[in-house]
Design an enzyme around this catalytic site. Sequence first.
Site, short mmCIF file in Angstrom:
data_model
loop_
_atom_site.label_atom_id
_atom_site.label_comp_id
_atom_site.label_asym_id
_atom_site.label_seq_id
_atom_site.Cartn_x
_atom_site.Cartn_y
_atom_site.Cartn_z
N ILE A 78 -2.39 -0.31 10.15
CA ILE A 78 -1.17 -0.61 10.90
C ILE A 78 -1.54 -1.81 11.76
O ILE A 78 -2.35 -1.70 12.68
CB ILE A 78 -0.68 0.58 11.75
CG1 ILE A 78 -0.25 1.72 10.82
CG2 ILE A 78 0.48 0.15 12.66
CD1 ILE A 78 0.27 2.95 11.52
N PRO A 79 -1.01 -2.99 11.44
CA PRO A 79 -1.55 -4.25 11.94
C PRO A 79 -1.19 -4.62 13.38
O PRO A 79 -0.47 -5.59 13.64
CB PRO A 79 -0.97 -5.26 10.95
CG PRO A 79 0.35 -4.66 10.56
CD PRO A 79 0.10 -3.18 10.51
N CYS A 80 -1.74 -3.88 14.32
CA CYS A 80 -1.48 -4.20 15.73
C CYS A 80 -2.11 -5.53 16.14
O CYS A 80 -1.71 -6.12 17.14
CB CYS A 80 -1.94 -3.05 16.63
SG CYS A 80 -3.62 -2.52 16.37
N HIS A 81 -3.05 -6.03 15.34
CA HIS A 81 -3.66 -7.34 15.64
C HIS A 81 -2.65 -8.48 15.47
O HIS A 81 -2.88 -9.57 15.98
CB HIS A 81 -4.89 -7.58 14.76
CG HIS A 81 -4.60 -7.58 13.30
ND1 HIS A 81 -4.49 -6.41 12.56
CD2 HIS A 81 -4.38 -8.60 12.43
CE1 HIS A 81 -4.23 -6.72 11.31
NE2 HIS A 81 -4.15 -8.03 11.20
#
Length: 163
Positions: free
Chosen positions: A124-127
């Site tokens: 889950i690409p929180c970056h």
Amino acid sequence: MKKLFTYMESPIGPLSIVRNERGICAVQFSILGEGEEIGFEPSDSLLVEAVRQLEEYFQESRMSFDLPVDIKGTDFQQSVWETLRHIPIGETRSYSEIAEQIGNKKAVRAVGQANKANPVPIIIPCHRVIGKNQSLTGYAGKEIDKKRELLKIEGVLSRINGQ
């Protein structure tokens, strides 16, 4: 079923991938140790698949993840995480854009806290969430170097404010 884990080396350091009976439940930036509630099982089929997909991502040949995840969080956190899943590779959003997307423009700081609590970073690409001024703010606590490297892998870093 107790939780199982494996680990892998990556361009951002060692990663531990954890699963429960329903799916991947954690990706951690460290190597875990075995315990009563978690066991090392590198041959588990779901963990093998997670490592394969992460390796493909780091080799820039995977655009999204196709893994079952089982993550716990508040309804607010779940809504943020679901929104993050739809940020395409190679793109970013600001914390305020995420707040607007979930229908709560004033929840910018809460979006940041939900990002910080994301148990499965990268998947889950929180970056891909950056400051409104395009600064690389907060990632997994103080792991800005990891955020920078992930965005570099995705070809985004050169387009962000002088990075």
